[in-house]
Design an enzyme around this catalytic site. Structure first.
Site, PDB file in Angstrom:
ATOM      1  N   ASN A  10       0.872  -1.179   0.000  1.00 32.92           N
ATOM      2  CA  ASN A  10       0.000   0.000   0.000  1.00 32.92           C
ATOM      3  C   ASN A  10       0.910   1.231   0.000  1.00 32.92           C
ATOM      4  O   ASN A  10       1.517   1.552   1.013  1.00 32.92           O
ATOM      5  CB  ASN A  10      -0.879  -0.056   1.263  1.00 32.92           C
ATOM      6  N   TRP A  11       0.984   1.900  -1.157  1.00 31.56           N
ATOM      7  CA  TRP A  11       1.917   3.037  -1.275  1.00 31.56           C
ATOM      8  C   TRP A  11       1.359   4.317  -0.671  1.00 31.56           C
ATOM      9  O   TRP A  11       2.028   5.341  -0.664  1.00 31.56           O
ATOM     10  CB  TRP A  11       2.282   3.264  -2.756  1.00 31.56           C
ATOM     11  N   LYS A  12       0.105   4.262  -0.209  1.00 29.11           N
ATOM     12  CA  LYS A  12      -0.534   5.429   0.422  1.00 29.11           C
ATOM     13  C   LYS A  12      -0.322   6.670  -0.440  1.00 29.11           C
ATOM     14  O   LYS A  12      -0.381   6.574  -1.670  1.00 29.11           O
ATOM     15  CB  LYS A  12      -0.002   5.610   1.857  1.00 29.11           C
ATOM     16  N   HIS A  97      -9.454   0.451   5.045  1.00 23.23           N
ATOM     17  CA  HIS A  97      -8.183   0.752   5.705  1.00 23.23           C
ATOM     18  C   HIS A  97      -8.445   1.735   6.846  1.00 23.23           C
ATOM     19  O   HIS A  97      -9.249   2.652   6.705  1.00 23.23           O
ATOM     20  CB  HIS A  97      -7.181   1.348   4.706  1.00 23.23           C
ATOM     21  N   GLU A  99      -6.908   4.193   7.996  1.00 16.63           N
ATOM     22  CA  GLU A  99      -6.701   5.625   7.710  1.00 16.63           C
ATOM     23  C   GLU A  99      -7.918   6.193   6.979  1.00 16.63           C
ATOM     24  O   GLU A  99      -8.340   7.313   7.240  1.00 16.63           O
ATOM     25  CB  GLU A  99      -5.406   5.816   6.891  1.00 16.63           C
ATOM     26  N   GLU A 169      -5.219  -5.792  10.558  1.00 20.08           N
ATOM     27  CA  GLU A 169      -4.258  -4.723  10.827  1.00 20.08           C
ATOM     28  C   GLU A 169      -4.585  -4.064  12.168  1.00 20.08           C
ATOM     29  O   GLU A 169      -5.479  -3.208  12.243  1.00 20.08           O
ATOM     30  CB  GLU A 169      -4.323  -3.658   9.724  1.00 20.08           C
ATOM     31  N   GLY A 175       2.206   1.943  10.913  1.00 17.28           N
ATOM     32  CA  GLY A 175       3.096   3.099  10.810  1.00 17.28           C
ATOM     33  C   GLY A 175       3.786   3.484  12.108  1.00 17.28           C
ATOM     34  O   GLY A 175       4.356   4.567  12.210  1.00 17.28           O
ATOM     35  N   SER A 215       3.437  -2.231  10.260  1.00 16.81           N
ATOM     36  CA  SER A 215       4.887  -2.127  10.481  1.00 16.81           C
ATOM     37  C   SER A 215       5.663  -3.384  10.057  1.00 16.81           C
ATOM     38  O   SER A 215       6.617  -3.795  10.735  1.00 16.81           O
ATOM     39  CB  SER A 215       5.185  -1.782  11.943  1.00 16.81           C
ATOM     40  N   GLY A 236       2.866  -1.335   4.264  1.00 17.05           N
ATOM     41  CA  GLY A 236       2.763   0.089   3.969  1.00 17.05           C
ATOM     42  C   GLY A 236       4.134   0.664   3.645  1.00 17.05           C
ATOM     43  O   GLY A 236       4.677   0.446   2.567  1.00 17.05           O
ATOM     44  N   GLY A 237       4.716   1.361   4.618  1.00 11.57           N
ATOM     45  CA  GLY A 237       5.986   2.069   4.433  1.00 11.57           C
ATOM     46  C   GLY A 237       7.042   1.288   3.658  1.00 11.57           C
ATOM     47  O   GLY A 237       7.614   1.798   2.680  1.00 11.57           O
TER      48      GLY A 237
HETATM   49  P1  PGA Z   1       2.792   0.186   7.650  1.00 15.51           P
HETATM   50  O1  PGA Z   1       1.332   0.327   7.029  1.00 15.51           O
HETATM   51  O2  PGA Z   1       3.403  -1.061   7.068  1.00 15.51           O
HETATM   52  O3  PGA Z   1       3.514   1.438   7.210  1.00 15.51           O
HETATM   53  O4  PGA Z   1       2.623   0.100   9.121  1.00 15.51           O
HETATM   54  C1  PGA Z   1       0.505  -0.787   6.884  1.00 15.51           C
HETATM   55  C2  PGA Z   1      -0.791  -0.389   6.279  1.00 15.51           C
HETATM   56  O5  PGA Z   1      -1.201   0.769   6.451  1.00 15.51           O
HETATM   57  O6  PGA Z   1      -1.446  -1.203   5.610  1.00 15.51           O
END
Ligand code: PGA
Length: 257
Positions: A10-12, A97, A99, A169, A175, A215, A236-237
Site C-alpha cells: 500500500n503506497w498510500k 483501511h 486511515e 491490521e 506506521g 509495520s 505500507g511504508g
Molecule cells: P505500515 O502500514 O506497514 O507502514 O505500518 C501498513 C498499512 O497501512 O497497511
C-alpha cells in the site's frame, strides 16, 4: 491445503507519479532475477493507476490495486472514485483501511457495500479490520473483530467470500514500528476462521486468505506468515522501498516453501 501466499504493498500518498513509476520499475527488475511463488499486488494512488497497470504484463505475478473506493457506483460525489472508474486498471482494491475509516468516518456497512461492489466488477477486495490500541488494552479485541467479521459475513455469500481477502491490521501497529506478538496475530486469524466456519463451512474458512498488516519489515515478516498465522502481508511504508519490498516477498516465500 496449500494456499498461495499474497504480498500487497500500500503506497498510500507517499510517492509522486514519477517516483511511483521508478519504484515499480525497480520492483520489476528485482523480481525478474528470482522465481516468484506468491501473488504480489502494488496499490498506487489513483493518478498513477493507469501508468503502473501498463507496466504489468499478463502472466507476470505482479498486479495492481487501488487503495479505496466509494461505496456508491456513480453519482454526485465530488472528489470520490468508484469501482467502475478503477476497473480498467486494477484487479485488486483495499477497502476499510483504518486511515480511510478515520478520515471519512466510513461505517462497516459502507465498507461491506464497497466490497460487494468490487466483487460485482470482478475486482478482489482486500478488506481491512483491526482493533485500536485502546480496544486492545481493554481486552476488547475479540469483540471488535467478531463484530467486524459478522457484519462482513452478513453481506457476502459463500462464493463472494472465497474471492475476498481479509487483512488483520491492529491499528496501533500501523506506521508505528510497534508490532504484535505472533501469538496475538494467530489468535485473531483463528478467530476469523472459526467465525467463518461457523457461518459457512470449514473448507470455506480454510480457503480464506488472511493477511497481517502493520509495520511489516524484512526483519519481522517471517514470524507473521505461515502455519497458524497469516497467508501473507499488507505492507505500507516498506513497500515504497523496492529492496525492502522484494526482501519481504523473499522471506514470505521461504516461510511457505
Ligand atoms: P505500515 O502500514 O506497514 O507502514 O505500518 C501498513 C498499512 O497501512 O497497511
Amino acid at each position: 491445503m496449500k494456499k498461495r501466499p499474497l504480498v500487497a504493498g500500500n503506497w498510500k500518498m507517499e510517492l509522486s507519479h514519477k517516483s511511483a513509476i521508478e519504484v515499480m520499475r525497480a520492483i520489476k527488475k528485482l523480481l525478474s532475477t528470482m522465481t516468484v511463488e506468491c501473488d504480489i499486488v502494488v496499490c498506487p494512488s489513483y493518478p498513477s493507476l493507469e501508468a503502473i497497470s501498463a507496466m504489468t504484463k499478463k502472466g507476470f505475478p505482479l498486479a495492481v490495486g487501488a487503495q479505496t473506493i466509494h461505496a456508491a457506483e456513480r453519482g454526485a460525489y465530488t472528489g470520490e472514485v468508484s469501482a467502475v472508474q478503477i476497473r480498467p486498471f486494477v484487479e485488486w482494491c483495499i477497502v476499510g483501511h483504518s486511515e480511510v475509516r478515520s478520515m471519512r468516518g466510513e461505517t462497516e456497512e459502507q465498507i461491506n457495500q464497497s466490497a460487494e461492489l468490487l466483487l460485482r466488477h470482478g475486482i478482489i477486495p482486500i478488506v481491512c479490520i483491526g482493533e485500536t490500541g485502546e480496544e486492545r488494552e481493554h481486552d476488547q479485541t475479540v469483540e471488535k473483530i467478531t463484530t467486524q467479521i459478522n457484519i462482513l459475513l452478513n453481506h457476502l455469500d459463500r462464493t463472494s467470500l472465497t474471492k475476498t481477502v481479509l487483512a488483520y491490521e491492529p491499528i496501533w501497529a500501523i506506521g508505528t514500528g510497534v508490532t504484535p506478538d505472533p501469538d496475538q496475530v494467530a489468535e485473531v486469524v483463528l478467530l476469523i476462521r472459526k467465525l467463518t466456519a461457523d457461518r459457512f463451512a470449514q473448507d470455506v474458512a480454510d480457503r480464506l486468505r488472511i493477511l497481517y498488516g502493520g509495520s511489516v519489515t524484512p526483519e519481522n515478516v517471517s514470524q507473521y506468515v505461515g502455519g497458524p498465522v497469516a497467508d501473507g502481508v499488507l505492507v505500507g511504508g516498506a513497500s515504497t522501498h523496492p529492496r525492502s519490498f522484494v526482501d519481504i516477498i523473499k522471506k514470505v516465500q521461504e516461510t511457505f516453501r
